[in-house]
Design a protein around this motif. Sequence first.
Motif, short mmCIF file in Angstrom:
data_model
loop_
_atom_site.label_atom_id
_atom_site.label_comp_id
_atom_site.label_asym_id
_atom_site.label_seq_id
_atom_site.Cartn_x
_atom_site.Cartn_y
_atom_site.Cartn_z
N PRO A 7 0.81 -1.22 0.00
CA PRO A 7 0.00 0.00 0.00
C PRO A 7 0.84 1.27 0.00
O PRO A 7 1.91 1.34 0.62
N VAL A 15 -5.09 4.97 1.89
CA VAL A 15 -4.40 4.33 0.77
C VAL A 15 -4.84 5.01 -0.53
O VAL A 15 -6.02 5.10 -0.83
N TYR A 18 -1.48 1.26 -4.87
CA TYR A 18 -0.77 0.05 -4.46
C TYR A 18 0.38 -0.19 -5.42
O TYR A 18 0.28 0.12 -6.62
N SER A 60 -7.25 -3.26 -6.51
CA SER A 60 -6.91 -2.06 -5.76
C SER A 60 -8.09 -1.15 -5.46
O SER A 60 -7.91 -0.03 -5.00
N GLU A 289 -6.37 0.40 5.70
CA GLU A 289 -5.54 -0.74 5.34
C GLU A 289 -5.44 -1.76 6.47
O GLU A 289 -5.17 -2.94 6.23
N ARG A 292 -8.28 -4.14 5.87
CA ARG A 292 -7.96 -4.98 4.72
C ARG A 292 -6.89 -6.00 5.08
O ARG A 292 -6.97 -7.17 4.70
N LEU A 293 -5.88 -5.58 5.85
CA LEU A 293 -4.80 -6.47 6.26
C LEU A 293 -5.35 -7.63 7.08
O LEU A 293 -5.00 -8.80 6.86
#
Length: 412
Positions: A7, A15, A18, A60, A289, A292-293
């Motif tokens: 990211p 973000v 990417y 993305s 993020e 998302r992680l």
Amino acid sequence: MLATLIPIFDSKTQVCAYAVTARKQDVFKYPILGSTASLDGIANVEGFEIVNSVGLTGLSGDREVFVPVNSIALYTDLREQCKVPYQKVVILLGKDVEPTEENVNRVKELKSQGFKVALRNIPASRFAAYQQIFRMCDEFFLDYKEVSMKSARLFFGQYFPNIRICAENIDNQQDFDELSKEGESNLYEGRFFRMPVTKKETEIAPMKVTYIELLNVINVPDFDLTKVAKIIEHDPALVISLLEIVNHMSVNSEITSVQHAAAMLGQKELKKWINTAVTKELCSDKPSEIMRLAMMRAKFAENLAQSFDLAVQAQELFLTGLFSVLDIMLDKTMEEALELVKVSQNVKKALINQDGPFYPVLSFIKAYEDAQWTEVSRRIHLDNLEEDTIYEAYLNSLKWFRDIFPEKKTKR
């Protein structure tokens, strides 16, 4: 092939793009530099394979994607290799692309075709030599530990004001805060946003306490649907999300209550939905993020279960990945966080002690997401893993995440 996404953040830790990092050559299979086999496909842009496979929206969320291109692939038909709208693709060139007349002309040609161009890893001593390419660049990546960002900002501000500077390899929050506060960079890349919490923070917000209670109720072998429904009723966001997912599944059924909706979903699906929905809410005050992680690690771990001979424990592996950033979600150390959230001993061992049957999967995922390809290849060989299976597991995780958390297209 192996590939992952790195990211790129703005100063508010949102973000905005990417960077694709991919690797096709197996350094353990072809260790001799310059061997004929090791050069197979060198003219192909590996990053385009994952971009084309998943698509920009799935990959993305329709943000820009930086794709590394080497000095040989630079002269191939990049528009032919890129099957997505290339206006969203930034060609990322490294120091192997020398500032020769031929390369300068090729960059001009790519710009005329609509591609954006970025440079990376050019030492300060060679800035003058690259000035013709700099004039055409949209972004420039600098390691803030090797080059003074203040000096770089002054230099580029004076001579190349249209270039956005990205400070990369930022590995702690303090450095990010200082860099973003001073405005010495436009973009930021590094692990700073997901570093473990090492000290106790403030009290947990009341709403997060409710989410923790819900997690503790459903992450037991046979939970009470009525109790779960009562907790969900306290949060309008969860109620709406639950009704939406049930309505998608049962178009012709009239939902009369939260308990009715929970019953229609069933224990297995309800548990899966709650774990993902609650994680989203726990991350609501964190950089996007982080959520998302957590989700990517969870699904990737679940997908890898069979490869690590842990298929029966796939759901526990899902939780291991999901809670691997629980310390960040709750602003507490991992030990403190897992005193609040009930998990199995195997999950605790992996997250706290870096031990137990689940830790090899988690450590493999962390090496993969950091593009530590030598370590990933070593583990693939030692654990007799199939590289194609690993890659497919990652792609599946990407698609799954975008399916359950679709994003509106961004505009630049």
